[in-house]
Design a protein around this motif. Structure first.
Motif, PDB file in Angstrom:
ATOM      1  N   GLY A 118     -28.049  15.563  -4.679  1.00 48.35           N
ATOM      2  CA  GLY A 118     -29.045  14.535  -4.383  1.00 48.35           C
ATOM      3  C   GLY A 118     -30.166  14.461  -5.403  1.00 48.35           C
ATOM      4  O   GLY A 118     -31.208  13.878  -5.146  1.00 48.35           O
ATOM      5  N   SER A 119     -29.964  15.027  -6.568  1.00 45.58           N
ATOM      6  CA  SER A 119     -30.977  15.039  -7.626  1.00 45.58           C
ATOM      7  C   SER A 119     -31.025  13.661  -8.306  1.00 45.58           C
ATOM      8  O   SER A 119     -30.759  12.650  -7.668  1.00 45.58           O
ATOM      9  N   THR A 120     -31.308  13.610  -9.590  1.00 43.88           N
ATOM     10  CA  THR A 120     -31.432  12.339 -10.320  1.00 43.88           C
ATOM     11  C   THR A 120     -30.210  11.462 -10.089  1.00 43.88           C
ATOM     12  O   THR A 120     -29.075  11.916 -10.190  1.00 43.88           O
ATOM     13  N   CYS A 121     -30.465  10.201  -9.801  1.00 43.25           N
ATOM     14  CA  CYS A 121     -29.402   9.227  -9.562  1.00 43.25           C
ATOM     15  C   CYS A 121     -28.420   9.222 -10.725  1.00 43.25           C
ATOM     16  O   CYS A 121     -28.802   9.031 -11.884  1.00 43.25           O
ATOM     17  N   SER A 122     -27.161   9.440 -10.434  1.00 45.84           N
ATOM     18  CA  SER A 122     -26.152   9.514 -11.490  1.00 45.84           C
ATOM     19  C   SER A 122     -25.860   8.158 -12.125  1.00 45.84           C
ATOM     20  O   SER A 122     -25.305   8.102 -13.220  1.00 45.84           O
ATOM     21  N   VAL A 123     -26.246   7.092 -11.481  1.00 39.36           N
ATOM     22  CA  VAL A 123     -26.080   5.772 -12.084  1.00 39.36           C
ATOM     23  C   VAL A 123     -27.023   5.662 -13.289  1.00 39.36           C
ATOM     24  O   VAL A 123     -26.649   5.130 -14.332  1.00 39.36           O
ATOM     25  N   LEU A 124     -28.225   6.196 -13.149  1.00 37.47           N
ATOM     26  CA  LEU A 124     -29.156   6.235 -14.274  1.00 37.47           C
ATOM     27  C   LEU A 124     -28.610   7.109 -15.397  1.00 37.47           C
ATOM     28  O   LEU A 124     -28.687   6.747 -16.573  1.00 37.47           O
ATOM     29  N   ILE A 125     -28.047   8.246 -15.033  1.00 37.38           N
ATOM     30  CA  ILE A 125     -27.473   9.153 -16.031  1.00 37.38           C
ATOM     31  C   ILE A 125     -26.328   8.453 -16.773  1.00 37.38           C
ATOM     32  O   ILE A 125     -26.222   8.549 -17.996  1.00 37.38           O
ATOM     33  N   ALA A 126     -25.491   7.734 -16.049  1.00 32.75           N
ATOM     34  CA  ALA A 126     -24.380   7.018 -16.673  1.00 32.75           C
ATOM     35  C   ALA A 126     -24.893   5.947 -17.638  1.00 32.75           C
ATOM     36  O   ALA A 126     -24.311   5.742 -18.710  1.00 32.75           O
ATOM     37  N   ALA A 127     -25.968   5.275 -17.278  1.00 33.22           N
ATOM     38  CA  ALA A 127     -26.549   4.271 -18.177  1.00 33.22           C
ATOM     39  C   ALA A 127     -27.007   4.925 -19.477  1.00 33.22           C
ATOM     40  O   ALA A 127     -26.759   4.391 -20.572  1.00 33.22           O
ATOM     41  N   VAL A 128     -27.620   6.092 -19.374  1.00 32.16           N
ATOM     42  CA  VAL A 128     -28.052   6.819 -20.570  1.00 32.16           C
ATOM     43  C   VAL A 128     -26.833   7.245 -21.389  1.00 32.16           C
ATOM     44  O   VAL A 128     -26.862   7.222 -22.624  1.00 32.16           O
ATOM     45  N   MET A 129     -25.741   7.614 -20.717  1.00 32.19           N
ATOM     46  CA  MET A 129     -24.506   7.947 -21.421  1.00 32.19           C
ATOM     47  C   MET A 129     -24.013   6.748 -22.236  1.00 32.19           C
ATOM     48  O   MET A 129     -23.583   6.899 -23.385  1.00 32.19           O
ATOM     49  N   VAL A 130     -24.087   5.560 -21.655  1.00 30.94           N
ATOM     50  CA  VAL A 130     -23.677   4.345 -22.368  1.00 30.94           C
ATOM     51  C   VAL A 130     -24.567   4.141 -23.593  1.00 30.94           C
ATOM     52  O   VAL A 130     -24.076   3.856 -24.687  1.00 30.94           O
ATOM     53  N   PHE A 131     -25.881   4.304 -23.412  1.00 28.18           N
ATOM     54  CA  PHE A 131     -26.793   4.188 -24.558  1.00 28.18           C
ATOM     55  C   PHE A 131     -26.355   5.147 -25.665  1.00 28.18           C
ATOM     56  O   PHE A 131     -26.327   4.788 -26.836  1.00 28.18           O
ATOM     57  N   GLY A 132     -26.024   6.383 -25.276  1.00 26.55           N
ATOM     58  CA  GLY A 132     -25.633   7.397 -26.241  1.00 26.55           C
ATOM     59  C   GLY A 132     -24.350   7.071 -26.979  1.00 26.55           C
ATOM     60  O   GLY A 132     -24.167   7.474 -28.131  1.00 26.55           O
ATOM     61  N   LEU A 133     -23.460   6.351 -26.325  1.00 27.34           N
ATOM     62  CA  LEU A 133     -22.220   5.937 -26.980  1.00 27.34           C
ATOM     63  C   LEU A 133     -22.442   4.806 -27.981  1.00 27.34           C
ATOM     64  O   LEU A 133     -21.633   4.603 -28.881  1.00 27.34           O
ATOM     65  N   MET A 134     -23.559   4.110 -27.837  1.00 27.45           N
ATOM     66  CA  MET A 134     -23.783   2.910 -28.644  1.00 27.45           C
ATOM     67  C   MET A 134     -24.871   3.033 -29.709  1.00 27.45           C
ATOM     68  O   MET A 134     -24.873   2.256 -30.667  1.00 27.45           O
ATOM     69  N   PHE A 135     -25.801   3.985 -29.537  1.00 24.92           N
ATOM     70  CA  PHE A 135     -26.980   4.025 -30.400  1.00 24.92           C
ATOM     71  C   PHE A 135     -27.289   5.454 -30.858  1.00 24.92           C
ATOM     72  O   PHE A 135     -26.795   6.414 -30.283  1.00 24.92           O
ATOM     73  N   ASP A 136     -28.161   5.566 -31.849  1.00 31.40           N
ATOM     74  CA  ASP A 136     -28.584   6.881 -32.346  1.00 31.40           C
ATOM     75  C   ASP A 136     -29.580   7.518 -31.367  1.00 31.40           C
ATOM     76  O   ASP A 136     -30.124   6.844 -30.497  1.00 31.40           O
ATOM     77  N   LYS A 137     -29.843   8.815 -31.539  1.00 25.09           N
ATOM     78  CA  LYS A 137     -30.622   9.570 -30.553  1.00 25.09           C
ATOM     79  C   LYS A 137     -32.055   9.067 -30.386  1.00 25.09           C
ATOM     80  O   LYS A 137     -32.578   9.070 -29.269  1.00 25.09           O
ATOM     81  N   ASP A 138     -32.698   8.623 -31.450  1.00 26.41           N
ATOM     82  CA  ASP A 138     -34.069   8.122 -31.316  1.00 26.41           C
ATOM     83  C   ASP A 138     -34.106   6.815 -30.528  1.00 26.41           C
ATOM     84  O   ASP A 138     -34.982   6.596 -29.698  1.00 26.41           O
ATOM     85  N   THR A 139     -33.137   5.965 -30.779  1.00 26.94           N
ATOM     86  CA  THR A 139     -33.042   4.703 -30.042  1.00 26.94           C
ATOM     87  C   THR A 139     -32.719   4.983 -28.583  1.00 26.94           C
ATOM     88  O   THR A 139     -33.304   4.370 -27.683  1.00 26.94           O
ATOM     89  N   VAL A 140     -31.819   5.921 -28.342  1.00 28.98           N
ATOM     90  CA  VAL A 140     -31.452   6.286 -26.962  1.00 28.98           C
ATOM     91  C   VAL A 140     -32.676   6.789 -26.211  1.00 28.98           C
ATOM     92  O   VAL A 140     -32.885   6.419 -25.052  1.00 28.98           O
ATOM     93  N   LYS A 141     -33.483   7.606 -26.840  1.00 30.24           N
ATOM     94  CA  LYS A 141     -34.683   8.134 -26.174  1.00 30.24           C
ATOM     95  C   LYS A 141     -35.590   6.990 -25.732  1.00 30.24           C
ATOM     96  O   LYS A 141     -36.057   6.953 -24.592  1.00 30.24           O
ATOM     97  N   ARG A 142     -35.827   6.045 -26.630  1.00 30.02           N
ATOM     98  CA  ARG A 142     -36.672   4.887 -26.310  1.00 30.02           C
ATOM     99  C   ARG A 142     -36.057   4.059 -25.177  1.00 30.02           C
ATOM    100  O   ARG A 142     -36.747   3.641 -24.244  1.00 30.02           O
ATOM    101  N   MET A 143     -34.741   3.842 -25.242  1.00 34.17           N
ATOM    102  CA  MET A 143     -34.052   3.047 -24.224  1.00 34.17           C
ATOM    103  C   MET A 143     -34.082   3.761 -22.869  1.00 34.17           C
ATOM    104  O   MET A 143     -34.279   3.124 -21.830  1.00 34.17           O
ATOM    105  N   ARG A 144     -33.875   5.057 -22.904  1.00 37.17           N
ATOM    106  CA  ARG A 144     -33.890   5.859 -21.662  1.00 37.17           C
ATOM    107  C   ARG A 144     -35.248   5.783 -20.973  1.00 37.17           C
ATOM    108  O   ARG A 144     -35.331   5.570 -19.758  1.00 37.17           O
ATOM    109  N   ILE A 145     -36.299   5.935 -21.749  1.00 33.87           N
ATOM    110  CA  ILE A 145     -37.647   5.865 -21.189  1.00 33.87           C
ATOM    111  C   ILE A 145     -37.886   4.493 -20.575  1.00 33.87           C
ATOM    112  O   ILE A 145     -38.431   4.370 -19.476  1.00 33.87           O
ATOM    113  N   ARG A 146     -37.468   3.460 -21.263  1.00 30.68           N
ATOM    114  CA  ARG A 146     -37.640   2.101 -20.737  1.00 30.68           C
ATOM    115  C   ARG A 146     -36.852   1.905 -19.434  1.00 30.68           C
ATOM    116  O   ARG A 146     -37.374   1.357 -18.461  1.00 30.68           O
ATOM    117  N   LEU A 147     -35.599   2.356 -19.420  1.00 35.61           N
ATOM    118  CA  LEU A 147     -34.776   2.224 -18.218  1.00 35.61           C
ATOM    119  C   LEU A 147     -35.431   2.916 -17.031  1.00 35.61           C
ATOM    120  O   LEU A 147     -35.580   2.333 -15.956  1.00 35.61           O
TER     121      LEU A 147
END
Length: 125
Positions: A49-78
């Motif tokens: 029941g910890s962090t929603c895994s749907v959010l985690i999956a979205a971050v995984m998608v970001f990671g498959l598509m973008f570099d780590k600095d961009t992913v960090k920015r996108m994750r924070i925004r999400l």
């Protein structure tokens, strides 16, 4: 992407896999089968029941598509945008917000929409 994610949810895919499958389809990007296997280990908030895994999956998608600095920015925004609509990011709290139904379909759809928008804006679409 959000309608496809919701469709996968209604077909019985776990909530995190719905995001990966929808991204694969919407962005026409092949996702390795092993990534979907990872979803079985993170669903229902890491099984506790910890962090929603749907959010985690979205971050995984970001990671498959973008570099780590961009992913960090996108994750924070999400996480920030999602937090505006909900008081918490935990699976347990999000389920309790929906009462006895516990249906995560609306969460899957909402996070898929945020994910799509953030990716499209990052790509300049």
């Amino acid at each position: 992407m959000e309608n496809k994610a919701y469709e996968y949810y209604r077909e019985g895919y776990n909530c995190s896999a719905c995001i990966l499958k929808a991204a694969e389809s919407y962005f026409q990007m092949p996702i390795n089968k092993q990534c979907f296997s990872l979803c079985s280990g993170i669903n229902t908030g890491m099984g506790i029941g910890s962090t929603c895994s749907v959010l985690i999956a979205a971050v995984m998608v970001f990671g498959l598509m973008f570099d780590k600095d961009t992913v960090k920015r996108m994750r924070i925004r999400l996480f920030s945008e999602f937090s505006r609509n909900h008081r918490d990011l935990s699976c347990t709290t999000l389920k309790s917000e929906r009462g006895s139904s516990g249906n995560c379909g609306c969460i899957v759809k909402e996070i898929a929409r945020f994910t799509r928008i953030i990716i499209e804006e990052e790509r300049g679409c």
